[in-house]
Motif scaffolding. Structure first.
Motif, PDB file in Angstrom:
ATOM      1  N   SER A 139       0.814  -1.220   0.000  1.00 28.89           N
ATOM      2  CA  SER A 139       0.000   0.000   0.000  1.00 28.89           C
ATOM      3  C   SER A 139       0.847   1.270   0.000  1.00 28.89           C
ATOM      4  N   ASN A 140       2.171   1.114   0.001  1.00 26.08           N
ATOM      5  CA  ASN A 140       3.067   2.267  -0.028  1.00 26.08           C
ATOM      6  C   ASN A 140       2.939   2.996  -1.375  1.00 26.08           C
ATOM      7  N   GLN A 141       2.809   4.331  -1.325  1.00 26.09           N
ATOM      8  CA  GLN A 141       2.565   5.109  -2.547  1.00 26.09           C
ATOM      9  C   GLN A 141       3.734   5.014  -3.537  1.00 26.09           C
ATOM     10  N   ASN A 142       4.941   5.035  -3.027  1.00 26.32           N
ATOM     11  CA  ASN A 142       6.089   4.919  -3.913  1.00 26.32           C
ATOM     12  C   ASN A 142       6.099   3.560  -4.591  1.00 26.32           C
ATOM     13  N   PHE A 143       5.754   2.546  -3.806  1.00 21.61           N
ATOM     14  CA  PHE A 143       5.708   1.196  -4.359  1.00 21.61           C
ATOM     15  C   PHE A 143       4.609   1.074  -5.414  1.00 21.61           C
ATOM     16  N   LEU A 144       3.458   1.694  -5.167  1.00 24.65           N
ATOM     17  CA  LEU A 144       2.360   1.652  -6.125  1.00 24.65           C
ATOM     18  C   LEU A 144       2.755   2.340  -7.443  1.00 24.65           C
ATOM     19  N   ALA A 145       3.511   3.434  -7.333  1.00 25.84           N
ATOM     20  CA  ALA A 145       3.978   4.131  -8.536  1.00 25.84           C
ATOM     21  C   ALA A 145       4.953   3.247  -9.318  1.00 25.84           C
ATOM     22  N   LEU A 146       5.844   2.579  -8.589  1.00 20.15           N
ATOM     23  CA  LEU A 146       6.785   1.673  -9.237  1.00 20.15           C
ATOM     24  C   LEU A 146       6.053   0.501  -9.886  1.00 20.15           C
ATOM     25  N   GLN A 147       5.004   0.036  -9.228  1.00 17.40           N
ATOM     26  CA  GLN A 147       4.184  -1.041  -9.776  1.00 17.40           C
ATOM     27  C   GLN A 147       3.650  -0.654 -11.154  1.00 17.40           C
ATOM     28  N   SER A 148       3.079   0.526 -11.239  1.00 12.69           N
ATOM     29  CA  SER A 148       2.503   0.995 -12.490  1.00 12.69           C
ATOM     30  C   SER A 148       3.561   1.121 -13.580  1.00 12.69           C
ATOM     31  N   GLN A 149       4.716   1.680 -13.212  1.00  9.30           N
ATOM     32  CA  GLN A 149       5.784   1.857 -14.194  1.00  9.30           C
ATOM     33  C   GLN A 149       6.354   0.520 -14.659  1.00  9.30           C
ATOM     34  N   LEU A 150       6.526  -0.410 -13.722  1.00  5.23           N
ATOM     35  CA  LEU A 150       7.087  -1.711 -14.071  1.00  5.23           C
ATOM     36  C   LEU A 150       6.125  -2.501 -14.943  1.00  5.23           C
ATOM     37  N   GLU A 151       4.857  -2.455 -14.593  1.00  8.11           N
ATOM     38  CA  GLU A 151       3.865  -3.164 -15.402  1.00  8.11           C
ATOM     39  C   GLU A 151       3.833  -2.602 -16.822  1.00  8.11           C
ATOM     40  N   GLY A 152       3.856  -1.266 -16.933  1.00  5.76           N
ATOM     41  CA  GLY A 152       3.871  -0.646 -18.252  1.00  5.76           C
ATOM     42  C   GLY A 152       5.112  -1.019 -19.042  1.00  5.76           C
ATOM     43  N   THR A 153       6.248  -1.091 -18.358  1.00  7.28           N
ATOM     44  CA  THR A 153       7.501  -1.441 -19.023  1.00  7.28           C
ATOM     45  C   THR A 153       7.481  -2.875 -19.525  1.00  7.28           C
ATOM     46  N   GLU A 154       6.955  -3.786 -18.728  1.00  6.50           N
ATOM     47  CA  GLU A 154       6.879  -5.182 -19.159  1.00  6.50           C
ATOM     48  C   GLU A 154       6.000  -5.306 -20.403  1.00  6.50           C
ATOM     49  N   ASN A 155       4.929  -4.530 -20.450  1.00  4.18           N
ATOM     50  CA  ASN A 155       4.079  -4.540 -21.639  1.00  4.18           C
ATOM     51  C   ASN A 155       4.839  -4.000 -22.849  1.00  4.18           C
ATOM     52  N   ARG A 156       5.612  -2.933 -22.635  1.00  2.38           N
ATOM     53  CA  ARG A 156       6.393  -2.358 -23.733  1.00  2.38           C
ATOM     54  C   ARG A 156       7.471  -3.327 -24.221  1.00  2.38           C
ATOM     55  N   ILE A 157       8.073  -4.053 -23.291  1.00  2.00           N
ATOM     56  CA  ILE A 157       9.074  -5.058 -23.671  1.00  2.00           C
ATOM     57  C   ILE A 157       8.432  -6.118 -24.558  1.00  2.00           C
ATOM     58  N   ALA A 158       7.253  -6.578 -24.164  1.00  2.00           N
ATOM     59  CA  ALA A 158       6.565  -7.602 -24.948  1.00  2.00           C
ATOM     60  C   ALA A 158       6.258  -7.101 -26.356  1.00  2.00           C
TER      61      ALA A 158
END
Length: 211
Positions: A139-158
């Protein structure tokens, strides 16, 4: 004619055949150039190299996110040292693999790159499984922001990998089939078939990075 001087024929069947062959090649080159075929090999090659650059960019984007991710997790789960060290070491190894345009035509270099990225993906997966045990971290806000960025990056990699695979398939088909193979041999001898990604489990979809 001076005695002993060598006689070099300026005409004859062999010279005529060579002349005809030269005109035939010139004529074919003109014809192919007119229909755009002669430019197809370098055009497809540049398209594949551009797609490769995008693959590199997206993997680098993921690598750039990892230090902040590790630091954030460390603040809540210092006892998960082995997992955190595993991610850090995998990132360092992936970043140490040197890649350039020659990598795509070198099977050994390409495999080294893919293996390093796969190992990093595995280390990240183990880290994200560990996160499930820490509700406060999730529930940490920084972690949630990283979650969004990492998920988006994995999609871009694919997407980048898919586009690269398609571009390489088009290029490799061109330089391995006629008339592309002839054109490459005559005009672009440096054009070599490129390597592509081999299938890995669940490679048809990006890794699950939801927290």
């Amino acid at each position: 004619m001076r005695s002993g001087a060598a006689f070099v024929p300026t005409s004859g069947p062999l010279s005529v055949r060579r002349l005809r062959a030269a005109f035939a090649v010139l004529g074919l080159a003109t014809l192919l150039s007119g229909c755009g075929a002669i430019n197809r090999v370098p055009t497809l090659e540049e398209s594949a190299k551009s797609a490769w650059s995008e693959v590199q960019n997206q993997y680098q984007r993921r690598a750039d996110l990892i230090p902040n991710l590790v630091e954030t997790v460390k603040g809540y789960a210092q006892q998960e040292k082995d997992v955190l060290v595993g991610v850090t070491e995998a990132r360092a190894k992936a970043s140490s693999v040197k890649v350039d345009a020659s990598t795509v035509s070198d099977p050994a270099k390409f495999k080294e790159f893919q293996d390093a990225q796969n190992q990093l993906s595995g280390a990240l997966g183990r880290l994200l499984v560990t996160v499930e045990r820490y509700p406060d971290l999730k529930s940490n806000q920084n972690f949630l922001a990283l979650q969004s960025q990492l998920e988006g990056t994995e999609n871009r990699i694919a997407v980048a990998r898919r586009d690269y695979i398609g571009a390489v398939q088009a290029f490799n088909t061109e330089v391995r089939t006629i008339p592309g193979r002839w054109i490459a041999a005559w005009f672009y001898p440096e054009a070599k078939p490129m390597e592509t990604f081999t299938a890995t489990p669940n490679s048809e979809r990006p890794p699950n990075v939801k927290f």
